[in-house]
Design a protein around this motif. Structure first.
Motif, PDB file in Angstrom:
ATOM      1  N   SER A  69      80.399  41.336  -2.582  1.00  0.00           N
ATOM      2  CA  SER A  69      79.875  41.465  -3.485  1.00  0.00           C
ATOM      3  C   SER A  69      77.990  41.358  -2.597  1.00  0.00           C
ATOM      4  O   SER A  69      77.065  41.582  -2.461  1.00  0.00           O
ATOM      5  CB  SER A  69      79.126  40.932  -4.369  1.00  0.00           C
ATOM      6  OG  SER A  69      80.547  40.623  -5.420  1.00  0.00           O
ATOM      7  N   LEU A  70      78.202  39.436  -1.492  1.00  0.00           N
ATOM      8  CA  LEU A  70      77.632  39.791  -0.710  1.00  0.00           C
ATOM      9  C   LEU A  70      76.726  40.616   0.083  1.00  0.00           C
ATOM     10  O   LEU A  70      75.598  41.125   0.800  1.00  0.00           O
ATOM     11  CB  LEU A  70      77.629  38.394  -0.544  1.00  0.00           C
ATOM     12  CG  LEU A  70      76.469  37.058  -0.354  1.00  0.00           C
ATOM     13  CD1 LEU A  70      77.903  35.881  -0.002  1.00  0.00           C
ATOM     14  CD2 LEU A  70      75.599  37.138  -0.821  1.00  0.00           C
ATOM     15  N   GLU A  71      77.628  41.009   1.367  1.00  0.00           N
ATOM     16  CA  GLU A  71      77.598  42.613   1.244  1.00  0.00           C
ATOM     17  C   GLU A  71      76.977  43.605   0.726  1.00  0.00           C
ATOM     18  O   GLU A  71      76.487  44.147   1.547  1.00  0.00           O
ATOM     19  CB  GLU A  71      79.428  43.023   1.659  1.00  0.00           C
ATOM     20  CG  GLU A  71      80.065  42.037   2.939  1.00  0.00           C
ATOM     21  CD  GLU A  71      79.846  42.549   4.443  1.00  0.00           C
ATOM     22  OE1 GLU A  71      78.669  41.926   4.865  1.00  0.00           O
ATOM     23  OE2 GLU A  71      80.149  43.292   5.183  1.00  0.00           O
ATOM     24  N   MET A  72      77.189  44.120   0.143  1.00  0.00           N
ATOM     25  CA  MET A  72      76.364  45.025  -0.938  1.00  0.00           C
ATOM     26  C   MET A  72      75.628  44.516  -0.845  1.00  0.00           C
ATOM     27  O   MET A  72      74.470  45.489  -0.736  1.00  0.00           O
ATOM     28  CB  MET A  72      77.347  45.178  -2.587  1.00  0.00           C
ATOM     29  CG  MET A  72      78.604  45.519  -2.480  1.00  0.00           C
ATOM     30  SD  MET A  72      78.935  47.038  -0.924  1.00  0.00           S
ATOM     31  CE  MET A  72      80.669  47.373  -1.712  1.00  0.00           C
ATOM     32  N   GLU A  73      75.330  43.877  -1.233  1.00  0.00           N
ATOM     33  CA  GLU A  73      73.319  43.177  -1.357  1.00  0.00           C
ATOM     34  C   GLU A  73      72.279  42.964   0.219  1.00  0.00           C
ATOM     35  O   GLU A  73      71.606  43.883   0.274  1.00  0.00           O
ATOM     36  CB  GLU A  73      73.416  41.063  -1.537  1.00  0.00           C
ATOM     37  CG  GLU A  73      71.509  40.878  -1.685  1.00  0.00           C
ATOM     38  CD  GLU A  73      71.864  39.452  -2.339  1.00  0.00           C
ATOM     39  OE1 GLU A  73      72.940  38.758  -2.745  1.00  0.00           O
ATOM     40  OE2 GLU A  73      71.021  38.787  -2.132  1.00  0.00           O
ATOM     41  N   LYS A  74      73.238  42.518   0.965  1.00  0.00           N
ATOM     42  CA  LYS A  74      73.606  43.567   2.538  1.00  0.00           C
ATOM     43  C   LYS A  74      72.549  44.736   2.502  1.00  0.00           C
ATOM     44  O   LYS A  74      72.080  44.954   3.690  1.00  0.00           O
ATOM     45  CB  LYS A  74      74.137  42.171   3.864  1.00  0.00           C
ATOM     46  CG  LYS A  74      73.646  42.140   4.691  1.00  0.00           C
ATOM     47  CD  LYS A  74      74.767  42.058   5.861  1.00  0.00           C
ATOM     48  CE  LYS A  74      73.968  41.511   7.103  1.00  0.00           C
ATOM     49  NZ  LYS A  74      74.976  41.501   8.084  1.00  0.00           N
ATOM     50  N   THR A 125      68.917  46.090   3.519  1.00  0.00           N
ATOM     51  CA  THR A 125      69.009  45.925   4.650  1.00  0.00           C
ATOM     52  C   THR A 125      69.237  47.759   5.121  1.00  0.00           C
ATOM     53  O   THR A 125      69.082  47.952   6.549  1.00  0.00           O
ATOM     54  CB  THR A 125      70.043  45.399   6.254  1.00  0.00           C
ATOM     55  OG1 THR A 125      71.742  46.138   5.481  1.00  0.00           O
ATOM     56  CG2 THR A 125      69.663  43.483   6.128  1.00  0.00           C
ATOM     57  N   GLY A 126      70.175  48.533   5.093  1.00  0.00           N
ATOM     58  CA  GLY A 126      70.329  49.648   4.745  1.00  0.00           C
ATOM     59  C   GLY A 126      71.010  50.229   6.143  1.00  0.00           C
ATOM     60  O   GLY A 126      71.074  51.199   6.575  1.00  0.00           O
ATOM     61  N   GLU A 127      71.814  48.783   6.286  1.00  0.00           N
ATOM     62  CA  GLU A 127      72.558  49.123   8.209  1.00  0.00           C
ATOM     63  C   GLU A 127      73.408  50.612   8.279  1.00  0.00           C
ATOM     64  O   GLU A 127      74.320  50.454   6.824  1.00  0.00           O
ATOM     65  CB  GLU A 127      73.343  47.439   8.147  1.00  0.00           C
ATOM     66  CG  GLU A 127      72.468  46.281   8.608  1.00  0.00           C
ATOM     67  CD  GLU A 127      72.787  45.356   9.614  1.00  0.00           C
ATOM     68  OE1 GLU A 127      74.090  45.349   9.068  1.00  0.00           O
ATOM     69  OE2 GLU A 127      72.064  44.342   9.651  1.00  0.00           O
ATOM     70  N   PRO A 128      73.070  51.122   8.710  1.00  0.00           N
ATOM     71  CA  PRO A 128      73.727  52.643   8.118  1.00  0.00           C
ATOM     72  C   PRO A 128      75.591  52.005   8.887  1.00  0.00           C
ATOM     73  O   PRO A 128      75.969  52.474   7.922  1.00  0.00           O
ATOM     74  CB  PRO A 128      73.683  53.092   9.974  1.00  0.00           C
ATOM     75  CG  PRO A 128      72.351  53.062  10.677  1.00  0.00           C
ATOM     76  CD  PRO A 128      72.088  51.217  10.276  1.00  0.00           C
ATOM     77  N   GLU A 129      76.011  50.721   9.493  1.00  0.00           N
ATOM     78  CA  GLU A 129      77.044  50.838  10.013  1.00  0.00           C
ATOM     79  C   GLU A 129      77.627  50.360   8.666  1.00  0.00           C
ATOM     80  O   GLU A 129      79.229  50.310   7.643  1.00  0.00           O
ATOM     81  CB  GLU A 129      77.663  48.772  11.136  1.00  0.00           C
ATOM     82  CG  GLU A 129      77.048  49.417  12.026  1.00  0.00           C
ATOM     83  CD  GLU A 129      75.926  49.101  12.026  1.00  0.00           C
ATOM     84  OE1 GLU A 129      75.453  47.694  12.145  1.00  0.00           O
ATOM     85  OE2 GLU A 129      74.659  49.940  11.981  1.00  0.00           O
ATOM     86  N   LEU A 130      76.729  49.192   7.533  1.00  0.00           N
ATOM     87  CA  LEU A 130      77.643  49.188   6.583  1.00  0.00           C
ATOM     88  C   LEU A 130      77.716  50.203   5.254  1.00  0.00           C
ATOM     89  O   LEU A 130      78.189  50.397   4.272  1.00  0.00           O
ATOM     90  CB  LEU A 130      76.307  47.861   5.613  1.00  0.00           C
ATOM     91  CG  LEU A 130      76.287  46.557   6.770  1.00  0.00           C
ATOM     92  CD1 LEU A 130      75.346  45.995   5.362  1.00  0.00           C
ATOM     93  CD2 LEU A 130      77.898  45.872   5.954  1.00  0.00           C
TER      94      LEU A 130
END
Ligand code: NCD
Length: 324
Positions: free
Chosen positions: A26-31, A35-40
């Motif tokens: 869930s924290l990753e999803m928040e990030k 941030t909209g980081e393409p890798e995520l």
């Protein structure tokens, strides 16, 4: 079908799964959102996947958190906010409807149903994962996931805290929260409810079986100095009207006038410096206007941050159901 990741009731999850897998995800999803980081985005992509959302009861936060969460992950959403207007109004059984929709190949179905047990029934017939987004008076496991994710973020941990759960405790959000938080060691619960709205015997039996200490009171101020998490809920009046006239006829002028479970400046003054006030929303006057975050800058008022967390938690549930 046994391997599908259905989300049906809060007690299906373990403390370990929540702490080691679900909250970090869930924290990753928040990030990802922030941030909209393409890798995520590519790591968690649900591109080409389809979510069907069938809601028989009204919703703001839960429905949109799933819709927007799915969209954020690149998937497609097919939503009916009037599921009662689908073939069911013609007399179709839930079991048939679920099987017919599942055959069209969605990857997940998110259901808000009017009666307890309907999500479980749907899961028995579905070839795709079912997420219970509230089944009548039954449970609301994704809200409970959001609630504890919020506690974890706000308080740094869930264990060992004193939870004061107040309001209409027949509702599905306090029920699911009690079932879920009972998994964590050292916690205790104080239930605050008007006469007629107390927590159900099934929850109490569960807490007794798991040796979770709890008590029941009618004035939240009695728990104010000792509570860590104050979870306020609204009276479920739209559902109650129906029930009262049928099953509960003659039982009290509900909500004893002496009962007090309101969150206001008086409560804020009485609680610990690091306690938090939560609410699954929508709220009525059980949250006083003076606590609205627009006018009240006290960080202990956490319910809007809690509401935002619904998005990240919905995304994590969708990812689990579809990709894991
Ligand atoms: C809750 C619900 O629908 O049970 N809302 C929500 O999903 N956050 C609480 C409520 O309606 O009172």
């Amino acid at each position: 079908m046994g391997k599908l990741f259905h989300v049906l009731e809060a007690q299906q999850f373990s403390k370990e799964w929540l702490e080691n897998e679900f909250f970090p995800l869930s924290l990753e999803m928040e990030k990802l959102v922030k941030t909209g980081e393409p890798e995520l985005l590519s790591k968690y992509s649900l591109s080409g996947k389809r979510m069907v959302r069938l809601f028989w009861e009204p919703s703001t936060g839960t429905g949109f958190s799933f819709d927007i969460g799915m969209h954020r992950l690149g998937g497609a959403v097919f939503a009916s906010d009037h599921a009662g207007d689908t073939a069911m109004i013609k007399g179709e059984a839930l079991e048939d409807m679920i099987r017919r929709i599942a055959a069209f190949g969605p990857d997940v179905m998110v259901l808000r149903t009017p009666k307890e047990g309907m999500a479980k029934l749907a899961a028995e017939y579905s070839s795709v994962p079912i997420i219970n987004a509230g089944d009548g008076w039954g449970q609301h496991p994704t809200q409970a996931g959001t609630d504890l994710f919020t506690v974890k973020k706000e308080k740094g941990g869930i264990e060992g805290l004193h939870y004061v759960i107040a309001g209409d405790l027949r509702g599905r959000t306090p029920r699911s929260l009690a079932y879920l938080v009972a998994k964590f060691p050292g916690i205790r619960i104080t239930f605050v409810a008007p006469v007629g709205d107390q927590i159900g015997d099934d929850v109490k039996e569960y807490l007794n079986r798991h040796e979770v200490p709890f008590k029941e009171i009618i004035d939240i101020m009695d728990a104010a100095p000792e509570g860590d998490v104050f979870y306020i809920t609204r009276i479920q009046k739209e559902r109650e009207k129906l029930l009262r006239s049928v099953e509960r006829h003659g039982l009290v002028e509900a909500h004893s006038p002496k009962a007090n479970w309101k969150a206001d400046q008086g409560l804020l003054r009485a609680i610990k410096k690091d306690a938090i006030i939560m609410h699954p929303l929508p709220h009525e006057d059980e949250i006083a206007p003076e606590l609205d975050p627009k006018v009240c800058k006290d960080r202990r008022v956490a319910y809007l941050r809690q509401s935002e967390n619904k998005l990240y938690v919905a995304m994590a549930f969708l990812y689990y159901a579809i990709r894991k």
